[in-house]
Design a protein around this motif. Sequence first.
Motif, PDB file in Angstrom:
ATOM      1  N   CYS A  42       1.731  -6.386   4.508  1.00 54.81           N
ATOM      2  CA  CYS A  42       1.152  -7.626   5.015  1.00 54.81           C
ATOM      3  C   CYS A  42       0.459  -8.452   3.952  1.00 54.81           C
ATOM      4  O   CYS A  42       0.362  -9.660   4.077  1.00 54.81           O
ATOM      5  CB  CYS A  42       0.157  -7.335   6.135  1.00 54.81           C
ATOM      6  SG  CYS A  42      -1.361  -6.529   5.571  1.00 54.81           S
ATOM      7  N   CYS A  47      -2.519  -3.897   7.541  1.00 53.12           N
ATOM      8  CA  CYS A  47      -1.537  -2.922   8.007  1.00 53.12           C
ATOM      9  C   CYS A  47      -1.748  -1.514   7.446  1.00 53.12           C
ATOM     10  O   CYS A  47      -1.282  -0.538   8.023  1.00 53.12           O
ATOM     11  CB  CYS A  47      -0.126  -3.394   7.694  1.00 53.12           C
ATOM     12  SG  CYS A  47       0.327  -3.208   5.964  1.00 53.12           S
ATOM     13  N   CYS A  50      -0.536   0.077   2.174  1.00 56.73           N
ATOM     14  CA  CYS A  50      -0.741   0.015   0.724  1.00 56.73           C
ATOM     15  C   CYS A  50      -1.870   0.917   0.250  1.00 56.73           C
ATOM     16  O   CYS A  50      -2.359   0.763  -0.859  1.00 56.73           O
ATOM     17  CB  CYS A  50      -1.067  -1.423   0.357  1.00 56.73           C
ATOM     18  SG  CYS A  50      -2.632  -1.937   1.098  1.00 56.73           S
ATOM     19  N   CYS A  62      -3.718  -3.799  -1.770  1.00 60.18           N
ATOM     20  CA  CYS A  62      -3.352  -5.216  -1.729  1.00 60.18           C
ATOM     21  C   CYS A  62      -4.580  -6.101  -1.841  1.00 60.18           C
ATOM     22  O   CYS A  62      -4.471  -7.312  -1.960  1.00 60.18           O
ATOM     23  CB  CYS A  62      -2.608  -5.555  -0.434  1.00 60.18           C
ATOM     24  SG  CYS A  62      -3.630  -5.527   1.045  1.00 60.18           S
TER      25      CYS A  62
HETATM   26  S1  FES Z   1      -3.096  -3.719   4.259  1.00 62.46           S
HETATM   27 FE1  FES Z   1      -1.075  -4.451   4.516  1.00 62.46          FE
HETATM   28  S2  FES Z   1      -0.362  -4.491   2.496  1.00 62.46           S
HETATM   29 FE2  FES Z   1      -2.406  -3.913   2.249  1.00 62.46          FE
END
Ligand code: FES
Lengths: 159, 765
Positions: A42, A47, A50, A62
């Motif tokens: 995301c 999400c 990562c 991220c």
């Molecule tokens: S929380 Fe979705 S890519 Fe980092």
Amino acid sequence: MNEISVQIKINNNNYERNIKPNTLLIDFLRDDLGLTGTHSGCDTSQCGACMVLHNNSAIKSCSILVAQLNNQEITTIEGLQDKDKLHPMQNSFRNNHGLQCGFCTPGMIISAISLFNENNDPTEDEIRKYLEGNMCRCTGYQNIVKSIEEGAKDMREKG
Amino acid sequence: MTKHDKNLKGITRREMLVGSAVAGTGLVVGYSGLPGAVGGAREALAAGSWDHQVFLTMDNAGIATVHITKAEIGQHVGTALAQAVAEELEVDWNDVRIDYPDTEEKWGFMITGGSWSVNWTFDRNSRIGASARIALIEAAAKMMGVPAAQCSASNSVVTDSVSGSSRTYSQILSTTTIDRTFSEDEMKALTLKKFGEYKVVGKNIPALDIPDKLIGEARYGIDVFVPNMVYGRLVTNPTRFGAVPLSADDSAAKSIDGYAGVAVIKEDPTGVNTGYVVALGETYWAAEKAAAAMKVTWDSGPNANTSSADIVQAAKDSIADESQGFTWVLEGDPEGAMSKADTTVEAEYETSLGYHGLMEPINCVAMESNGIWHLFTGSQFQGRFTAMTAAALGVDGKNVVLHQQYCGTGFGRRLEPDGAIISALAAQQIGRPVKLIYTREHDLRFDFHQTHTVQRVKAGVNSAGKIDAMSHVVAAGWATKRMAPGFLAESVDKKGKIDQFSTNGSDHWYDIPNHYVRSVENTTAMAATPPGQLRAVAPTWTWWANESFIDEVAHKIGKDPLDMRLSMLSATGKNAGTPPNTVGGANRLRNALIVAAGKSGYGVKPMPENTAMGIASVASQERGSPSWTAVVAEVHVDPSSGEPTLKKITVAMDVGTAVNPDGVLAQIQGSALFGSSRVLHENVTMTNGAIDQGNFDTWTPMRIHQAPEIDVTIIQNGHYPAGCGEPVVTCVGPAIANAVFNASGARVRSWPITAEKIKAAQRGA
Ligand code: FES
Ligand code: FES
């Protein structure tokens, strides 16, 4: 843009690199080092695909710059195994069918280990609360909860 | 797309070749395109003229690789398909591998969806395994100088039952030449094992690709990097469909470190969309910044004034206008019976736009090298990707190759080749490989959404309390018409073509002597929201209407909804079913209902206040390939706020034979959550031609702390394996709505089911 020099230990390997100061950890891992096990779902911190471990806690790669981690250490999904031996949490995900497409899995496993580091005997409710930030679109989450319960048990027993 | 039965017939028209080119090099198993067109298998291999679909390769160490032409989208289908081969091949499971080949004609027609994968290929793969086993036994018998008839194979070893001597598959494959052709009749006549005789099928074998996924080694499309590539990022079109970029001013982008140019595509001959602006950067960061800095002038196109309300209104108008649409079901005299009914019940149901919500957003790396275009991505429809990308580029289809990658979920979204086409067009314009990654916002706004639907259902109940007549009108965007118009079906009165994949499910298994279904294309939805196939497709909405409606009728005439259903499942006439896929007919749905009711304690278990169960059953996906499924949902509705909480889902599903029960269980749990999330949590709306939601903050699927307990019973009776990835998606929605009604008295007829709608229904609004 001027580059800066950073030193960072990833999965027990030392890296010294010149990078742009705005380099996100996730891009550094995936694009520069080829550690593509850390996934991006995301880019906006919603999400959990990562996640990596930093000081035994899960952080979202991220949403952090490499520069912020200068002289520090992180572990990614690729660094959990002990040679060919899976980490007990990885093993438990395997034994309990805790994954399907596998895209959320690295983040789930990292998050589960982070939970264990805070609370080594979590209840089902505690597991579900802790993993709120980790999305999965394949499973019914049940097998993930089961995997974490058993993985935590195994980690407790192995000390 | 095609129906499964066509495919099953298609393969038996061909010869099957089992052979090796040179002694000691293993073997290859495949179907020839035309019977007798080449010599034997060995000759074809040696001459390099092997042009057959290749399904199985064995090397001289006895390792058997089953080539999976289905996308791995999280369903672990490869393992189940390999189990079918291994069962008949009598190979040691430790020697079984799978791979996902790139596109070349020899791999045949590639598509994943509709719960078809296992259903389509089980019989075929069993026969492939059996023919290879026979060839191996014959070769071993020759080596040992004994008749093949007294030899048998087990665990990768062929044993002579008389002398007791044996040869391993590895010994056979590393010394002899195999050259065996099976005619169509021989293939058909092969005796296959039956339920109860299986050693590998039906076992909980861990999926073969799990280890790579656990240690971060599995490569998804988004993990592909090629030399000299640039990153591409879309500049957001002002509308979902129909906008054309008039000009792009990149003067501000030029100062961005790593800016690599812009591709402005004003026309896409494939019609995937009408135009694109792709900002390019040496890094993802640079592409992102460049996209933000790009000043694009757009013609917003013909849908700039369309909003969700217009789509709904268009549907309602087309339902009211009886001249619109075509007849899908016509049994008895629905009009006459309706006019004689004792009681009539009528209701209108809606489903909202649906977003696939891939975990791994759409992406593709496109690269040209020596006249060949290479696409690196995960695809559920490889042939469509290569053909349409070739058309967009203006090159021969032979010159486009797709390299299949793992998919971070699929749900039908990866049937659409937009990522491949846009990355390839951008790469062609700038002359460098392009890695296009949709942001979450683009993935959501430029999805091929599940269409908005409106359905009107009416029943006439006779004095005995039986539904005598039923009429059902389905208004939807027709995804098949957009994607593959050749697969539209003839209407029953032959007056026109119907998108069967937007209508099926309405041809259900209840005894309704007078039954009418009309299917209407919603042209406003078609224009503004190009509809795609989203997991479970039409049955998601048709069963939502059917099963909510049965409860409404039951309540109206004072019957228990479960009793009402059971009384209409006599399994007679057209509902008796036929082998192999529908043998048992409506009786199997009855059984599933009884099991789900029993397991959940329906009507028996004491319920806390404001909590109730709701039941529903479906025979999804298609009438010709059902998995007989029943769900009981337990829901609490907060009396003051109206907030619904899904406590528990009980599923009973008759899959005939579960090839990999653990895999089936995981698929059912996943689909229960997927369907619940869709009905309770997910919403996509349109304002002025653009999708309103942009990320996981406004599009909010069910998360782990909101997920219900899920109790699953898999019913097996030895019948042909049915698909298991989708039916439950179609059954949880109405079960939840029925439970909400039982808990609160509020009948909600549209998605998502929210506290506001429950309160409004309670107020009688
Ligand atoms: S929380 Fe979705 S890519 Fe980092
Ligand atoms: S396993 Fe596919 S998203 Fe979690």
